[in-house]
Structures are given as C-alpha cells and as structure tokens.
Scaffold this active site. Structure first.
Site, short mmCIF file in Angstrom:
data_model
loop_
_atom_site.label_atom_id
_atom_site.label_comp_id
_atom_site.label_asym_id
_atom_site.label_seq_id
_atom_site.Cartn_x
_atom_site.Cartn_y
_atom_site.Cartn_z
N ASN A 65 38.07 42.38 47.67
CA ASN A 65 36.68 42.04 47.99
C ASN A 65 36.14 42.86 49.16
O ASN A 65 35.59 42.33 50.12
CB ASN A 65 36.56 40.54 48.31
CG ASN A 65 36.87 39.69 47.11
OD1 ASN A 65 36.35 39.90 46.03
ND2 ASN A 65 37.76 38.72 47.29
N ARG A 80 35.17 50.08 54.80
CA ARG A 80 35.93 49.07 55.54
C ARG A 80 37.42 49.13 55.19
O ARG A 80 38.27 48.93 56.05
CB ARG A 80 35.37 47.67 55.24
CG ARG A 80 35.96 46.58 56.12
CD ARG A 80 35.04 45.38 56.23
NE ARG A 80 35.65 44.31 57.01
CZ ARG A 80 36.14 43.19 56.50
NH1 ARG A 80 36.09 42.99 55.20
NH2 ARG A 80 36.66 42.27 57.28
N ARG A 96 43.41 38.93 54.65
CA ARG A 96 44.30 40.03 54.25
C ARG A 96 45.46 40.20 55.24
O ARG A 96 46.49 40.77 54.90
CB ARG A 96 43.51 41.33 54.13
CG ARG A 96 42.35 41.24 53.13
CD ARG A 96 41.45 42.45 53.22
NE ARG A 96 40.16 42.20 52.58
CZ ARG A 96 39.13 41.61 53.18
NH1 ARG A 96 39.24 41.23 54.44
NH2 ARG A 96 38.00 41.41 52.53
N LYS A 139 45.27 43.62 38.36
CA LYS A 139 44.47 44.84 38.58
C LYS A 139 45.09 45.73 39.65
O LYS A 139 45.27 46.94 39.46
CB LYS A 139 43.05 44.45 38.97
CG LYS A 139 42.15 45.61 39.32
CD LYS A 139 40.84 45.11 39.91
CE LYS A 139 41.07 44.32 41.16
NZ LYS A 139 39.82 43.77 41.73
N PRO A 165 43.79 49.70 35.20
CA PRO A 165 43.27 48.63 36.05
C PRO A 165 41.94 48.12 35.49
O PRO A 165 40.99 48.89 35.32
CB PRO A 165 43.05 49.32 37.41
CG PRO A 165 43.88 50.57 37.34
CD PRO A 165 43.87 50.99 35.91
N ASP A 212 38.83 45.22 35.73
CA ASP A 212 38.14 44.14 36.41
C ASP A 212 36.76 43.99 35.80
O ASP A 212 36.51 44.51 34.71
CB ASP A 212 38.09 44.39 37.92
CG ASP A 212 37.47 45.74 38.23
OD1 ASP A 212 36.77 46.28 37.37
OD2 ASP A 212 37.67 46.24 39.34
N PHE A 236 35.64 56.07 35.21
CA PHE A 236 35.27 55.27 36.36
C PHE A 236 34.50 56.09 37.39
O PHE A 236 33.47 55.66 37.91
CB PHE A 236 36.52 54.66 37.00
CG PHE A 236 36.24 53.91 38.26
CD1 PHE A 236 35.45 52.78 38.24
CD2 PHE A 236 36.76 54.33 39.47
CE1 PHE A 236 35.17 52.08 39.40
CE2 PHE A 236 36.48 53.64 40.64
CZ PHE A 236 35.69 52.51 40.60
#
Length: 328
Positions: free
Chosen positions: A133, A138, A188, A232, A249, A251, A300
């Site tokens: 998320n 970041r 995390r 994922k 992967p 999602d 992607f």
C-alpha cells in the site's frame, strides 16, 4: 572512488534503461542529469553505479570501497550482463510475443528493451514488504533508510553517503521494529522484523540457498510463510530474484488490464480472488510461454501513467496496480 567511464556493448533495442530501472522492479535507482545527458544512479552488488544510455552501448562508472575494488572492466561488464540478464535474446522474444498478441505488439513500439533485473533475494524480499500500500518515492525512501541504518557504507559522492543493503541477521535484531516504527515504516516495521527473524530461525543463508533450488511452486509457498508476503509479492520475488520467469504477479491493476483487453468474461470483483489470480496467470502463461512474466512486465510498463506523459506519482509494481484506474 572511480571517475573512469567504462563501456558495455549493448544496443538500445536490447536494453532500455528508463523502462527497466524506473518500472517498479528495483527501488534503488534514481535519474540524474549531467550536461543534459540522462543518467541513472543506483546500488547493487555492494557498489554504486552511474549508467548512461548510448546508441550501441551503456557508459558507466563504478564507485565502491577500496577493499572491494575490482579495477577490471571485464568483471564489471559481467556483473552488469548478469544484472540485466543480457544473455536473454529479447529481440527474438518480442517478435514471438508480438505475433501472439496484438496488444503486446503495440506496446513494444515504445517499450522495447525492457528487461527483468536479476536482483538480490534478500533486498527484494524486504523492498517488496515496504511496497505494501505504498508508492515508489516512499518505498525508495524506506529501502534507503534500511541501508543507511543497517548496511555497510560503500562510498561518498558529492557529500552523500551510499550504503549496501543490510544482511538479514542485522534486520533480525530485537531493536529493529521499534527503530523502524519511529522512522515512518508503520506496520511494515513489524513485517520486516518478523520476516528477518523467520529467515534466521529457518537457517539464514542456508534458507536463502535452499530457496534458490526450489521449483516455482515450492518457492512461492515458502515465501508466503513470511510475514507481510502474499501471492502477488511472492510472485514478484520469484520473477525478479529466483529466475522463475513465468511467474505473473497479479493484483487489481493487472486484473483490470486482463478484463479490459484479454478476458472480458472475468467476473466483476473489487478484490482479486485466488481463482481469478490463478486464471489470469494461466492465461498469460498460455499466451506468452515460459517467459510470460517478462512479457507481462512489458505490458505493465506500457500501462504506467508516468511513461505516458503523466507526472502523477505512481506506486510500485506490487502496488501501483492497486491504485491505477483502467482506461475506458
């Protein structure tokens, strides 16, 4: 510290630095400019690299500790060839994928030379835990904090120090979770601490070595035992560090691409169920073959807004897909 430019023979259609280094695979690369030339600065194999794309080669510099200096262009070239997996003939693969899929053929016009990076397993595991998320800026900041707090110093360039990614045993220390929480890692912090401790309790380096010998199914199952790693992220690690190039992967973002372009009969779901996940992965594996994960990465990249002239901040390959909206 080196100031010598080395040269790696490699044509642009074989390796595109922009899409490869800025597509959410690794979080330790940043774009810099020198005399209007686009360059990329990043860390891997305990060295700091500066890369510059030319028509028929990659120019590069290497910065490292004097203790580890190889001072050998051939050795550096071999490290780059391995990192970019230059032994894989992607021109031929692009032709095959373009023949099999008109959408890929269109994407390939701009997104030529996209390569899967062969990354360090430990760094990849903890980087993608940070991706939960989150967005690329970041995530990159968190990965750099891990290196700064617990990694060995490599060198200093223009007043900025660079560090190697830390070893697992250092991330398994009891004090790690609290330190990371106070430095903005949120939940995390616990994931990183628990995963490091699990790896050490399972044998440390022996666990990592064993992981590299496992089949795709075994490796994915083993990775999903780690705190903060689902299907994922496990597939990201299998694809980018364990040479399972058919790992896909999936999602919500990839689900949207699949439903919009490939599998219109997929049920409308807000979250990706296990069945949908497997169905989408199998569809792409049937379409693209044994390197399906590589082809999927090109698609992607083609769908990323930042490569389409939009400067909106994007998430990682693990999480950008959650927040992106499909084109209508």
């Amino acid at each position: 510290m080196k100031h010598i430019w080395y040269k790696l023979p490699c044509k642009q259609n074989e390796l595109q630095l922009l899409g490869t280094l800025n597509g959410g695979q690794s979080f330790r690369w940043k774009k810099i400019c020198d005399e209007q030339k686009e360059q990329w600065l990043g860390v891997f194999f305990n060295k700091v690299w500066i890369l510059q794309q030319e028509n028929d080669h990659i120019l590069y510099k290497v910065h490292e500790t004097k203790l580890n200096e190889l001072e050998d262009e051939m050795s550096y070239n071999n490290l780059l060839r391995s990192y970019f997996q230059l032994h894989v003939n992607i021109e031929k693969l692009y032709e095959e994928w373009s023949t099999a899929d008109p959408y890929f053929k269109e994407a390939a016009k701009q997104f030529y030379g996209i390569r899967i990076l062969k990354q360090d397993i430990v760094e990849n595991i903890f980087s993608f835990i940070c991706s939960s998320n989150n967005h690329i800026t970041r995530i990159s900041s968190m990965v750099e904090k891990l290196a700064t707090f617990y990694g060995e110093e490599i060198c200093e360039i223009d007043g900025e120090k660079y560090y190697a990614f830390p070893k697992v045993n250092l991330l398994a220390q009891q004090s790690v979770e609290e330190k990371l929480r106070t430095n903005g890692f949120g939940y995390r912090a616990k994931y990183i601490s628990k995963t490091a401790q699990h790896i050490m309790d399972s044998g440390g380096e022996k666990w990592i070595d064993k992981l590299q010998t496992m089949s795709y199914e075994e490796a994915k199952k083993e990775l999903m035992l780690l705190t903060g790693i689902g299907a994922k992220v496990a597939d990201c690690i299998c694809l980018m560090s364990l040479n399972h190039l058919h790992a896909i992967p999936v999602d919500t973002h990839i689900y949207q691409i699949a439903k919009r372009l490939y599998m219109p009969k997929l049920p409308d779901k807000k979250t990706v169920t296990e069945k949908i996940y497997n169905d989408i992965g199998d569809h792409f594996r049937d379409l693209y073959g044994p390197l399906a994960g590589w082809a999927h990465t090109v698609l992607f990249c083609a769908d990323l807004k930042k490569f389409q002239g939009n400067n909106t901040e994007n998430s990682s390959s693990g999480n950008l897909r959650k927040k992106s909206k499909s084109k209508k």
